[in-house]
Design a protein around this motif. Structure first.
Motif, short mmCIF file in Angstrom:
data_model
loop_
_atom_site.label_atom_id
_atom_site.label_comp_id
_atom_site.label_asym_id
_atom_site.label_seq_id
_atom_site.Cartn_x
_atom_site.Cartn_y
_atom_site.Cartn_z
N HIS A 34 0.63 -1.59 0.53
CA HIS A 34 0.04 -0.21 -0.61
C HIS A 34 1.15 1.19 -0.10
CE1 HIS A 34 -3.34 -2.37 0.98
NE2 HIS A 34 -2.85 -2.89 1.89
N CYS A 50 -4.60 5.46 0.13
CA CYS A 50 -3.60 4.70 -0.14
C CYS A 50 -3.36 5.30 -1.53
CB CYS A 50 -4.19 3.21 -0.37
SG CYS A 50 -3.61 2.49 -0.28
N GLU A 101 -1.52 3.14 -3.20
CA GLU A 101 -0.91 2.03 -4.54
C GLU A 101 -2.02 1.42 -4.91
OE1 GLU A 101 2.45 1.37 -5.12
OE2 GLU A 101 2.08 0.18 -5.63
N PHE A 102 -2.63 1.90 -5.41
CA PHE A 102 -3.53 0.44 -6.29
C PHE A 102 -3.56 -0.48 -5.51
CE2 PHE A 102 -6.77 -2.54 -9.03
CZ PHE A 102 -7.44 -1.32 -8.48
N CYS A 103 -4.56 -1.33 -5.22
CA CYS A 103 -4.23 -2.17 -3.47
C CYS A 103 -6.13 -2.81 -4.00
CB CYS A 103 -3.45 -1.84 -2.61
SG CYS A 103 -5.00 -1.04 -1.54
N HIS A 105 -9.67 -0.58 -3.06
CA HIS A 105 -8.37 1.10 -2.94
C HIS A 105 -8.56 2.05 -2.87
CE1 HIS A 105 -5.10 3.31 -3.41
NE2 HIS A 105 -5.65 3.53 -4.92
N MET A 161 -9.74 3.20 1.24
CA MET A 161 -8.66 2.94 1.97
C MET A 161 -8.45 4.25 2.74
SD MET A 161 -5.82 0.42 1.99
CE MET A 161 -4.44 0.48 3.26
CU LIG Z 1 -4.61 0.84 -2.74
#
Ligand SMILES: [Cu+2]
Length: 168
Positions: free
Chosen positions: A107, A146, A148-150, A154, A157
């Motif tokens: 993340h 967040c 970072e594409f998670c 996402h 988040m």
């Molecule tokens: Cu993310």
């Protein structure tokens, strides 16, 4: 395929430059006077000295973001799709070392102020703790998003914490 095209392009450009250079060198002209060469050498050394001085003058103390001895430690854990911290109140003006990790995938921790301006960011990685140091100089509510594409949630988040005037 792409590498081949790149290589061919590079070879064509190098060949063209070589032809131009050869044509330029083939032109007969007066040899430069020794004074011109001395001036060039002085100029070159001048540039080297300026480069060294500017490089040294612009060096920063290393490591850039080492926490001070009185830094407050805030542990941040993340996962799909949540953040968790061991405090939601941070004293104003207090240097904080955020220690950030993840329980599943990567993340990206981004801390934003109330105008949604990014203040600081660090990766949240499984089996690893990254740390980042920051001192808040404005009280208010801050958000963690967040970066970072998670996965599918996402965008959801998010997390909030407050920076409050230190009680004396
Ligand atoms: Cu993310």
């Amino acid at each position: 395929m792409q590498a081949t095209i790149l290589l061919i392009t590079l070879l064509v450009m190098m060949g063209t430059l070589a032809i131009i250079l050869r044509a330029v060198l083939a032109v007969d002209g007066p040899a430069p006077s020794p004074n011109v060469n001395q001036t060039r050498v002085k100029f070159l050394w001048g540039m080297v000295i300026v480069g060294v001085v500017v490089s040294i003058a612009s060096l920063r103390e290393w490591p850039h973001s080492a926490p001070g001895a009185d830094a407050m430690v805030v542990n941040i854990t993340s996962g799909q799709w949540w953040w968790d911290t061991d405090t939601t109140e941070i004293p104003l003006g207090q240097q904080v070392e955020f220690r950030v990790t993840s329980e599943d995938v990567n993340h990206g921790l981004g801390i934003y102020n109330d105008e949604m301006r990014l203040l600081v960011q660090v990766q949240a990685m499984p089996n690893y703790t990254n740390s980042i140091v920051y001192t808040f100089d404005e009280p208010g509510t801050y958000q963690i998003l967040c970066m970072e594409f998670c996965g599918i949630a996402h965008h959801d988040m998010t997390y909030e914490f407050d920076v409050v005037e230190a009680s004396s």
